[in-house]
Scaffold this motif. Sequence first.
Motif, PDB file in Angstrom:
ATOM      1  N   LEU A 234       3.544  -9.147  -2.855  1.00  0.00           N
ATOM      2  CA  LEU A 234       3.118  -8.080  -3.772  1.00  0.00           C
ATOM      3  C   LEU A 234       3.117  -8.591  -5.209  1.00  0.00           C
ATOM      4  O   LEU A 234       4.030  -9.314  -5.630  1.00  0.00           O
ATOM      5  N   LYS A 235       2.093  -8.204  -5.980  1.00  0.00           N
ATOM      6  CA  LYS A 235       1.991  -8.621  -7.375  1.00  0.00           C
ATOM      7  C   LYS A 235       2.485  -7.514  -8.305  1.00  0.00           C
ATOM      8  O   LYS A 235       2.637  -6.361  -7.901  1.00  0.00           O
ATOM      9  N   ILE A 236       2.703  -7.860  -9.574  1.00  0.00           N
ATOM     10  CA  ILE A 236       3.353  -6.982 -10.532  1.00  0.00           C
ATOM     11  C   ILE A 236       2.589  -5.676 -10.760  1.00  0.00           C
ATOM     12  O   ILE A 236       3.174  -4.630 -11.018  1.00  0.00           O
ATOM     13  N   ASP A 237       1.275  -5.708 -10.662  1.00  0.00           N
ATOM     14  CA  ASP A 237       0.475  -4.514 -10.953  1.00  0.00           C
ATOM     15  C   ASP A 237       0.038  -3.781  -9.680  1.00  0.00           C
ATOM     16  O   ASP A 237      -0.865  -2.944  -9.721  1.00  0.00           O
ATOM     17  N   GLU A 238       0.658  -4.068  -8.548  1.00  0.00           N
ATOM     18  CA  GLU A 238       0.253  -3.463  -7.283  1.00  0.00           C
ATOM     19  C   GLU A 238       1.325  -2.506  -6.747  1.00  0.00           C
ATOM     20  O   GLU A 238       2.511  -2.645  -7.056  1.00  0.00           O
ATOM     21  N   ALA A 240       2.402  -0.437  -2.879  1.00  0.00           N
ATOM     22  CA  ALA A 240       2.177  -0.555  -1.435  1.00  0.00           C
ATOM     23  C   ALA A 240       2.984   0.481  -0.682  1.00  0.00           C
ATOM     24  O   ALA A 240       3.961   1.038  -1.195  1.00  0.00           O
ATOM     25  N   LYS A 241       2.542   0.761   0.532  1.00  0.00           N
ATOM     26  CA  LYS A 241       3.284   1.589   1.483  1.00  0.00           C
ATOM     27  C   LYS A 241       3.945   0.676   2.499  1.00  0.00           C
ATOM     28  O   LYS A 241       3.326  -0.273   2.990  1.00  0.00           O
ATOM     29  N   ILE A 242       5.189   0.954   2.819  1.00  0.00           N
ATOM     30  CA  ILE A 242       5.898   0.141   3.795  1.00  0.00           C
ATOM     31  C   ILE A 242       5.447   0.512   5.204  1.00  0.00           C
ATOM     32  O   ILE A 242       5.424   1.687   5.581  1.00  0.00           O
ATOM     33  N   VAL A 243       5.066  -0.504   5.967  1.00  0.00           N
ATOM     34  CA  VAL A 243       4.645  -0.335   7.358  1.00  0.00           C
ATOM     35  C   VAL A 243       5.852  -0.382   8.289  1.00  0.00           C
ATOM     36  O   VAL A 243       5.932   0.316   9.290  1.00  0.00           O
ATOM     37  N   GLY A 244       6.824  -1.215   7.932  1.00  0.00           N
ATOM     38  CA  GLY A 244       8.025  -1.362   8.760  1.00  0.00           C
ATOM     39  C   GLY A 244       8.716  -2.673   8.450  1.00  0.00           C
ATOM     40  O   GLY A 244       8.300  -3.417   7.559  1.00  0.00           O
ATOM     41  N   LYS A 264       9.558   3.075   6.804  1.00  0.00           N
ATOM     42  CA  LYS A 264       8.119   3.280   6.993  1.00  0.00           C
ATOM     43  C   LYS A 264       7.619   4.458   6.151  1.00  0.00           C
ATOM     44  O   LYS A 264       8.203   5.538   6.167  1.00  0.00           O
ATOM     45  N   GLY A 265       6.547   4.225   5.417  1.00  0.00           N
ATOM     46  CA  GLY A 265       5.923   5.270   4.617  1.00  0.00           C
ATOM     47  C   GLY A 265       6.376   5.326   3.176  1.00  0.00           C
ATOM     48  O   GLY A 265       5.721   5.965   2.337  1.00  0.00           O
ATOM     49  N   ALA A 266       7.465   4.647   2.830  1.00  0.00           N
ATOM     50  CA  ALA A 266       7.960   4.659   1.452  1.00  0.00           C
ATOM     51  C   ALA A 266       7.034   3.840   0.551  1.00  0.00           C
ATOM     52  O   ALA A 266       6.477   2.828   0.964  1.00  0.00           O
ATOM     53  N   THR A 267       6.865   4.302  -0.693  1.00  0.00           N
ATOM     54  CA  THR A 267       6.054   3.579  -1.670  1.00  0.00           C
ATOM     55  C   THR A 267       6.931   2.599  -2.427  1.00  0.00           C
ATOM     56  O   THR A 267       8.052   2.916  -2.825  1.00  0.00           O
ATOM     57  N   VAL A 268       6.410   1.395  -2.646  1.00  0.00           N
ATOM     58  CA  VAL A 268       7.192   0.349  -3.304  1.00  0.00           C
ATOM     59  C   VAL A 268       6.315  -0.407  -4.295  1.00  0.00           C
ATOM     60  O   VAL A 268       5.102  -0.543  -4.103  1.00  0.00           O
ATOM     61  N   ALA A 269       6.947  -0.848  -5.388  1.00  0.00           N
ATOM     62  CA  ALA A 269       6.260  -1.659  -6.396  1.00  0.00           C
ATOM     63  C   ALA A 269       7.280  -2.611  -7.008  1.00  0.00           C
ATOM     64  O   ALA A 269       8.492  -2.435  -6.843  1.00  0.00           O
ATOM     65  N   ILE A 270       6.787  -3.624  -7.719  1.00  0.00           N
ATOM     66  CA  ILE A 270       7.691  -4.537  -8.413  1.00  0.00           C
ATOM     67  C   ILE A 270       8.145  -3.888  -9.707  1.00  0.00           C
ATOM     68  O   ILE A 270       7.339  -3.390 -10.500  1.00  0.00           O
ATOM     69  N   ASP A 271       9.449  -3.883  -9.946  1.00  0.00           N
ATOM     70  CA  ASP A 271      10.013  -3.285 -11.153  1.00  0.00           C
ATOM     71  C   ASP A 271      10.290  -4.347 -12.213  1.00  0.00           C
ATOM     72  O   ASP A 271       9.935  -4.189 -13.371  1.00  0.00           O
ATOM     73  N   LEU A 272      10.920  -5.438 -11.804  1.00  0.00           N
ATOM     74  CA  LEU A 272      11.256  -6.510 -12.741  1.00  0.00           C
ATOM     75  C   LEU A 272      11.041  -7.868 -12.083  1.00  0.00           C
ATOM     76  O   LEU A 272      11.366  -8.051 -10.915  1.00  0.00           O
ATOM     77  N   LEU A 273      10.500  -8.800 -12.858  1.00  0.00           N
ATOM     78  CA  LEU A 273      10.344 -10.173 -12.385  1.00  0.00           C
ATOM     79  C   LEU A 273      11.487 -11.034 -12.911  1.00  0.00           C
ATOM     80  O   LEU A 273      11.956 -10.838 -14.034  1.00  0.00           O
ATOM     81  N   ASN A 274      11.908 -11.962 -12.113  1.00  0.00           N
ATOM     82  CA  ASN A 274      12.940 -12.904 -12.508  1.00  0.00           C
ATOM     83  C   ASN A 274      12.267 -14.144 -13.106  1.00  0.00           C
ATOM     84  O   ASN A 274      11.384 -14.723 -12.472  1.00  0.00           O
ATOM     85  N   ILE A 301       4.012  -4.468   4.592  1.00  0.00           N
ATOM     86  CA  ILE A 301       3.406  -3.440   3.729  1.00  0.00           C
ATOM     87  C   ILE A 301       1.888  -3.357   3.937  1.00  0.00           C
ATOM     88  O   ILE A 301       1.261  -4.268   4.467  1.00  0.00           O
ATOM     89  N   ASN A 302       1.327  -2.238   3.446  1.00  0.00           N
ATOM     90  CA  ASN A 302      -0.109  -2.085   3.227  1.00  0.00           C
ATOM     91  C   ASN A 302      -0.295  -1.816   1.739  1.00  0.00           C
ATOM     92  O   ASN A 302       0.320  -0.889   1.191  1.00  0.00           O
ATOM     93  N   ARG A 303      -1.079  -2.617   1.066  1.00  0.00           N
ATOM     94  CA  ARG A 303      -1.332  -2.402  -0.350  1.00  0.00           C
ATOM     95  C   ARG A 303      -2.104  -1.101  -0.576  1.00  0.00           C
ATOM     96  O   ARG A 303      -2.993  -0.760   0.215  1.00  0.00           O
TER      97      ARG A 303
END
Length: 305
Positions: A234-238, A240-244, A264-274, A301-303
Motif C-alpha cells: 500500500l502507498k501513502i496516498d491509497e 484499502a479494504k481488508i480481505v483477510g 475483513k471489511g475494515a478500511t486501512v491506510a498508511i498513517d506515518l512512514l518510517n 487487501i483490495n485497494r
Amino acid sequence: MYKQKDKVIIEDILKFLYHNQLSNNSITTIGLTNSLNFSNSLIIESLKKMMDNELIVLEKDSYKLTPNGNEYAFQIIRAHRLWEKYLSEKTGFHKEEWHERAEDKEHELSESEINKLSDLLGNPRFDPHGDPIPTSKGKMKSKRGVSLSSLKENDIGQIIHIEDEPDIIYKQILAENIHLYSTIRVIENNHTRVVFHSEGEQFVLAPIVAGNITISVSEKNETLEENIARLSSLKIDEQAKIVGLSKECRGESRRRLLDLGFVKGATVAIDLLNPLGDPKAYYIKGTAIALRKDQASKILINRIE
C-alpha cells in the motif's frame, strides 16, 4: 548420554530410510555414512543393532525398513511435524528455526507426550510446510499436487507445500517471502526461470528452487483475483479494504492482528512512514498501528479506487 546418542542415530537412520524408500532409492552402508553426520563406526554399530531388533533388513546391499521399522519411523516423523506445528502456532520462533529445533526435539518425546502434543494442537493433519502428519495409528494422507516447475504459462493453483530441505533452497524461498496456501498464476516457465504472480506481487525463481514448491492446480475455468494485494504494498496516498489474513499468519501473531482490528471489511491506510522504511504506521479503526513489512505482508487487501 551414550544411550541418548545411540537412540538419535537409530532414529535418524530410520527417518532417512523412510524418505528415500518413498523415492525408491537404494540405500547402502556407504550411502548412509556419506549422508548422516555421525562417525562411520557409530552408524555401522547402529545398523547392526537395528537388524538385531528387526527394524531393518539388508537386501542386495540395500537397507529396507521392516514393518516394525516403518512404524517406528512414522512416530519420529509424527513427532517432528507436530513439533514444527507447535513452534509455528505457539511460539515466536522464526520459520527458519522450526526444522532444526524440531530435529532435536523429535528424539526427546515419548509416545504419550507426542499424543498430548497432538491433542493440544487440535490433532492437525498438516505441518506448517504443508506436509501430512501421521496419526497415532500410523496413517498419513498421501501427498498431492505437482511441482511449480512443471506448470505451464497461465496455469492457476494454490501453494500447498514448501519443502524445507535442502536448507539452502528453503532459505531462498523464505527470502522471497512466498506464502503457503496463497493462490498463484504462472506467467513464464522456461529452463532458466519460473515467473508467477501472487497476492499482487511477481516472483521469479530458478527452476531448481521452484521444484521445492508444490501446487494444487485449479480447474481451467477458475481465475486469479488479480486485485488482491498485500498490505505491505500500500502507498501513502491509497486506502484499502481488508480481505483477510493470509494462512501464513498463525497462532499468536494472527490473534494479535485480529485483536488490533485487521479484520475483513475494515478500511486501512498508511498513517506515518518510517524514514528507515520499517515499520510503518497504519491507520485503522481510529488508531495508528505500527507493523513491520513481514507482518503487513500477511494482511490481504483490495485497494479502494
